[in-house]
Design a protein around this motif. Structure first.
Motif, PDB file in Angstrom:
ATOM      1  N   ASP A   1       0.860  -1.181   0.000  1.00 54.45           N
ATOM      2  CA  ASP A   1       0.000   0.000   0.000  1.00 54.45           C
ATOM      3  C   ASP A   1       0.896   1.231   0.000  1.00 54.45           C
ATOM      4  O   ASP A   1       1.937   1.250   0.663  1.00 54.45           O
ATOM      5  N   THR A   2       0.506   2.258  -0.740  1.00 52.91           N
ATOM      6  CA  THR A   2       1.351   3.452  -0.856  1.00 52.91           C
ATOM      7  C   THR A   2       0.544   4.715  -0.601  1.00 52.91           C
ATOM      8  O   THR A   2      -0.691   4.699  -0.593  1.00 52.91           O
ATOM      9  N   ALA A   3       1.259   5.821  -0.416  1.00 56.49           N
ATOM     10  CA  ALA A   3       0.621   7.125  -0.251  1.00 56.49           C
ATOM     11  C   ALA A   3       0.050   7.588  -1.581  1.00 56.49           C
ATOM     12  O   ALA A   3       0.529   7.209  -2.651  1.00 56.49           O
ATOM     13  N   GLY A   4      -0.976   8.436  -1.521  1.00 54.58           N
ATOM     14  CA  GLY A   4      -1.581   8.971  -2.734  1.00 54.58           C
ATOM     15  C   GLY A   4      -0.604   9.851  -3.501  1.00 54.58           C
ATOM     16  O   GLY A   4       0.084  10.691  -2.920  1.00 54.58           O
ATOM     17  N   LEU A   5      -0.525   9.632  -4.804  1.00 57.13           N
ATOM     18  CA  LEU A   5       0.350  10.438  -5.649  1.00 57.13           C
ATOM     19  C   LEU A   5      -0.186  11.858  -5.768  1.00 57.13           C
ATOM     20  O   LEU A   5      -1.367  12.063  -6.055  1.00 57.13           O
ATOM     21  N   GLU A   6       0.673  12.832  -5.528  1.00 67.68           N
ATOM     22  CA  GLU A   6       0.282  14.235  -5.649  1.00 67.68           C
ATOM     23  C   GLU A   6       1.399  15.012  -6.329  1.00 67.68           C
ATOM     24  O   GLU A   6       2.574  14.666  -6.206  1.00 67.68           O
ATOM     25  N   GLU A   7       1.011  16.085  -7.042  1.00 66.32           N
ATOM     26  CA  GLU A   7       1.987  16.992  -7.632  1.00 66.32           C
ATOM     27  C   GLU A   7       2.453  17.951  -6.545  1.00 66.32           C
ATOM     28  O   GLU A   7       1.654  18.730  -6.024  1.00 66.32           O
ATOM     29  N   ALA A   8       3.726  17.887  -6.157  1.00 65.96           N
ATOM     30  CA  ALA A   8       4.234  18.749  -5.082  1.00 65.96           C
ATOM     31  C   ALA A   8       5.746  18.836  -5.183  1.00 65.96           C
ATOM     32  O   ALA A   8       6.405  17.983  -5.793  1.00 65.96           O
ATOM     33  N   GLY A   9       6.304  19.874  -4.548  1.00 68.06           N
ATOM     34  CA  GLY A   9       7.746  20.049  -4.522  1.00 68.06           C
ATOM     35  C   GLY A   9       8.424  18.961  -3.719  1.00 68.06           C
ATOM     36  O   GLY A   9       7.847  18.417  -2.769  1.00 68.06           O
ATOM     37  N   ALA A  10       9.665  18.650  -4.079  1.00 68.25           N
ATOM     38  CA  ALA A  10      10.378  17.541  -3.439  1.00 68.25           C
ATOM     39  C   ALA A  10      10.584  17.756  -1.949  1.00 68.25           C
ATOM     40  O   ALA A  10      10.632  16.794  -1.183  1.00 68.25           O
ATOM     41  N   ALA A  11      10.707  19.004  -1.499  1.00 68.66           N
ATOM     42  CA  ALA A  11      11.003  19.271  -0.092  1.00 68.66           C
ATOM     43  C   ALA A  11       9.760  19.222   0.794  1.00 68.66           C
ATOM     44  O   ALA A  11       9.870  19.151   2.011  1.00 68.66           O
ATOM     45  N   THR A  12       8.568  19.262   0.199  1.00 74.42           N
ATOM     46  CA  THR A  12       7.334  19.266   0.989  1.00 74.42           C
ATOM     47  C   THR A  12       7.008  17.859   1.479  1.00 74.42           C
ATOM     48  O   THR A  12       7.565  16.869   0.972  1.00 74.42           O
ATOM     49  N   LEU A  13       6.087  17.768   2.448  1.00 76.22           N
ATOM     50  CA  LEU A  13       5.659  16.466   2.955  1.00 76.22           C
ATOM     51  C   LEU A  13       5.045  15.639   1.836  1.00 76.22           C
ATOM     52  O   LEU A  13       5.344  14.445   1.696  1.00 76.22           O
ATOM     53  N   GLU A  14       4.200  16.267   1.010  1.00 77.80           N
ATOM     54  CA  GLU A  14       3.562  15.540  -0.100  1.00 77.80           C
ATOM     55  C   GLU A  14       4.612  15.059  -1.099  1.00 77.80           C
ATOM     56  O   GLU A  14       4.495  13.978  -1.672  1.00 77.80           O
ATOM     57  N   GLY A  15       5.650  15.905  -1.315  1.00 77.13           N
ATOM     58  CA  GLY A  15       6.717  15.514  -2.234  1.00 77.13           C
ATOM     59  C   GLY A  15       7.501  14.328  -1.716  1.00 77.13           C
ATOM     60  O   GLY A  15       7.893  13.433  -2.493  1.00 77.13           O
ATOM     61  N   ARG A  16       7.751  14.291  -0.418  1.00 76.75           N
ATOM     62  CA  ARG A  16       8.463  13.155   0.176  1.00 76.75           C
ATOM     63  C   ARG A  16       7.603  11.896   0.127  1.00 76.75           C
ATOM     64  O   ARG A  16       8.108  10.786  -0.043  1.00 76.75           O
ATOM     65  N   MET A  17       6.279  12.064   0.286  1.00 74.07           N
ATOM     66  CA  MET A  17       5.372  10.926   0.160  1.00 74.07           C
ATOM     67  C   MET A  17       5.400  10.377  -1.266  1.00 74.07           C
ATOM     68  O   MET A  17       5.410   9.162  -1.482  1.00 74.07           O
TER      69      MET A  17
END
Length: 480
Positions: free
Chosen positions: A55-71
Motif C-alpha cells: 500500500d502506498t501514499a496517494g500520488l500528488e503533484e508537489a515540490g520535493a522538499a514538501t511532505l507531499e513531495g516526500r510521500m
C-alpha cells in the motif's frame, strides 16, 4: 514471491483494496484523503494467487522538499521495487488530470501495470469506467474494493500480465506458532528439576520490536538508520507517521521485525477520529511486539506522557528498553548521563534495572549498543527458574522478613513456582492470600529481581490458597 504495489491519487480506495487482499484491517481507512503516508506491505491472496502487496501514499503533484513531495518519492520507490503496479482510479468521480499525469509517469517506468477502476458499484460509475480507457494503459478492471466485487476479474488481469508461473515460485517457510511452555506446579521438596534448569531461550529466533514514543521523538529516523535507507517517511513535522509500519532486517545474523508507530500524545489531546485510529494501531503493535523501545528526546526527557507510555508497556507485560535519542545535541555528556540514570531509577520503579542507551538516529551513534540491550532484555523476559531454586530462595527471604500477622494470626507461605515466562510470572501458595499486603508483595518482587537477575522486565506475582484435598470428600459424604 511476486510484489505488487497499489498506486493512485489520494482517496481512490488503495488502503481498502490492500485490506481486502491481505484479509485484515491492517491499513487505516478514512474518508479524508491522504491518510496513508508510508509504504505498508503484507502477504496477500486472491483466489489461487499468493503475493506480497504494498500500500502506498496517494500520488500528488508537489515540490520535493514538501511532505507531499516526500510521500510521492516513497511511492515512486515502491513502483521501482514492485514486479507490477495496480493503478487505481475512482470510477465514481471519473478520470482527472492528476490520473492522466500519473499514467504518463507509469508509462515512463516501463513496468507492468494493471489499470483498476474502483468504486464501480456506485451509481453513474459507468462513465468513469469508460473514461479510464483514455489513459492508454489497457482495459480497466472494474472492482469494488469495499464490497469485494470484481476480484475474479482482477485475478485474471494479474495472471494475464505476469503469467501464472510467476505466482508459483517457492514460498518462504512459515514460522510455526510459538507455543507457551508452562512449568509443572511442584512443591519445594521435589528435587527433580534441580538439574533441569528451564533454559529454553533460543537466540536464533526472530526479534519482534516496537518503536514507540511521543510525536517527533525521532522514531522513523531511527528505523531508517537501522535499515540503511530512507524506507520510512521523516521530516520536521510532528505526527508524520500514522499507520504502524513493519520492516524486516538482520542484526548479527538474527532476523528482526520492527514496527514503527504513530506518536502517542496525552489522551486528552487526542480528539480527531484519525488520530484515535493511529493510537489504537500503535497499541496493537505494542501488544504484538516482544520488546518495546521507548524513544525519548534527550533534550526534554521524561515528560509525563513518556512515563505513561512506559507504564502501559509494563502493564501489557512487554519488555521495555529506553533509547535517549538526539544524543548528538548534548554537550556535557557525563553530567547528562548521570542525571538520566538517576531520573530513570526514580521515575520508573516498576521496571527497576531497565536498560537505557543514549543514541543518535541521525548519525547512527549507539545503535549497536541499543540492539545489544534489546537482545539482553529479550533473554531476561524469556527466563525460567527451577522450582527448587525458587523455594530455597523463598525460605530464606521469608525467614529473614516474614509477612506481617493480621489480627494476631500468622500467614503461612507454603511454596512458590514459576507458571510462565514472557514476562516471568510466579505463583505463591499461601494459607491466606488476602492477608498479604502490597508492600510485602513488592518486597518479594524486588528480591526476585535482584537474586535472579530479572532486571528491567515486568514481573507478575500471584497468590493463591492451596486446594483442600478433604473438601470434595466431605461434599460426597452421605447425609445421615
Amino acid at each position: 514471491m511476486v510484489t505488487i504495489a497499489i498506486i493512485g491519487r489520494p482517496n481512490v480506495g488503495k488502503s481498502t483494496l490492500f485490506n481486502r487482499l491481505v484479509g485484515k484491517r491492517l491499513a487505516l481507512v478514512d474518508d479524508r484523503p491522504g491518510v496513508t503516508r508510508d509504504r505498508r506491505s503484507g502477504e496477500a491472496s486472491l483466489i489461487d494467487l499468493e503475493f506480497e502487496i504494498v500500500d502506498t501514499a496517494g500520488l500528488e503533484e508537489a515540490g520535493a522538499a514538501t511532505l507531499e513531495g516526500r510521500m510521492r518519492a516513497q511511492t515512486e520507490a515502491a513502483i521501482e521495487t514492485a514486479d507490477l503496479s495496480l493503478f487505481l482510479v475512482d470510477a465514481k468521480t471519473g478520470v482527472t488530470t492528476q490520473d492522466a499525469s500519473f499514467a504518463e509517469l507509469l508509462r515512463r517506468k516501463n513496468k507492468p501495470v494493471v489499470l483498476v477502476a474502483n468504486k464501480a458499484e456506485a451509481r453513474g460509475s459507468d462513465a468513469g469506467f469508460y473514461d479510464a480507457f483514455a489513459l492508454g494503459l489497457g482495459e480497466p478492471v472494474a472492482i469494488s474494493a469495499e464490497h469485494g466485487e470484481g476480484m475474479g476479474d482482477l485475478r485474471d488481469a494479474l495472471v494475464e500480465s505476469l503469467g501464472l508461473a510467476a505466482f508459483r515460485d517457492e514460498h518462504e517457510a512459515i514460522e510455526p506458532d510459538e507455543v507457551a511452555v508452562t512449568s509443572v506446579d511442584l512443591p519445594p521438596d521435589d528435587e527433580a528439576d534441580e538439574e533441569a534448569e528451564l533454559d529454553l531461550y533460543d537466540a536464533t529466533k526472530p526479534l519482534r520490536i516496537a518503536i514507540v514514543g511521543r510525536p517527533n521523538a525521532g522514531k522513523s529516523t531511527l528505523i531508517n538508520r537501522f535499515l540503511g535507507e530512507d524506507r520510512l517517511l521523516t521530516g520536521p513535522e510532528a505526527g508524520i507517521t500514522r499507520d504502524s509500519i513493519s520492516v524486516e532486517w538482520e542484526w548479527r545474523g538474527r532476523r528482526v521485525k520492527m514496527f514503527d508507530t504513530a506518536g502517542l500524545r496525552r489522551k486528552a489531546r487526542v480528539q480527531e477520529k484519525l488520530e484515535k485510529l493511529s493510537v489504537a494501531d500503535a497499541l496493537r503493535a505494542i501488544k504484538f511486539a516482544e520488546v518495546v523501545v521507548i524513544v525519548l528526546d534527550v533534550t526534554i526527557p521524561f515528560e509525563r506522557q513518556d512515563l505513561q507510555i512506559a507504564d502501559l508497556i509494563v502493564r501489557e507485560g512487554r519488555a521495555p528498553v529506553i533509547a535517549f535519542n538526539k544524543w548528538d545535541l548534548v554537550e556535557d555528556r557525563q553530567a547528562m548521563l548521570a542525571d538520566l540514570r538517576e531520573q530513570t531509577e526514580r521515575l520508573l520503579p516498576q521496571a527497576r534495572g531497565i536498560r537505557a542507551v543514549p543514541i543518535s538516529g541521525e548519525s547512527g551513534e549507539g545503535l549497536d549498543r541499543l540492539m545489544q540491550a534489546v537482545a539482553e532484555t529479550h533473554e531476561i523476559w524469556n527466563k525460567r527458574i527451577s522450582t527448587a531454586k525458587l523455594n530455597r530462595w523463598l525460605e530464606r527471604v521469608v525467614s529473614h522478613h516474614p509477612p506481617p500477622a493480621v489480627a494476631g494470626r500468622r500467614v503461612n507461605i507454603k511454596y512458590m513456582t514459576q507458571v510462565k515466562s514472557r514476562p516471568p510470572t510466579f505463583m505463591i501458595s499461601t494459607s491466606r492470600p488476602e492477608a498479604i499486603n502490597a508492600s510485602y508483595t513488592r518486597y518479594l518482587v524486588n528480591g526476585l529481581r535482584e537474586t535472579f537477575g530479572l532486571l528491567g522486565v515486568p514481573i507478575r506475582l500471584g497468590l493463591r490458597k492451596p486446594d483442600n484435598p478433604f473438601a470434595k470428600r466431605r461434599s460426597r459424604a452421605p447425609s445421615s
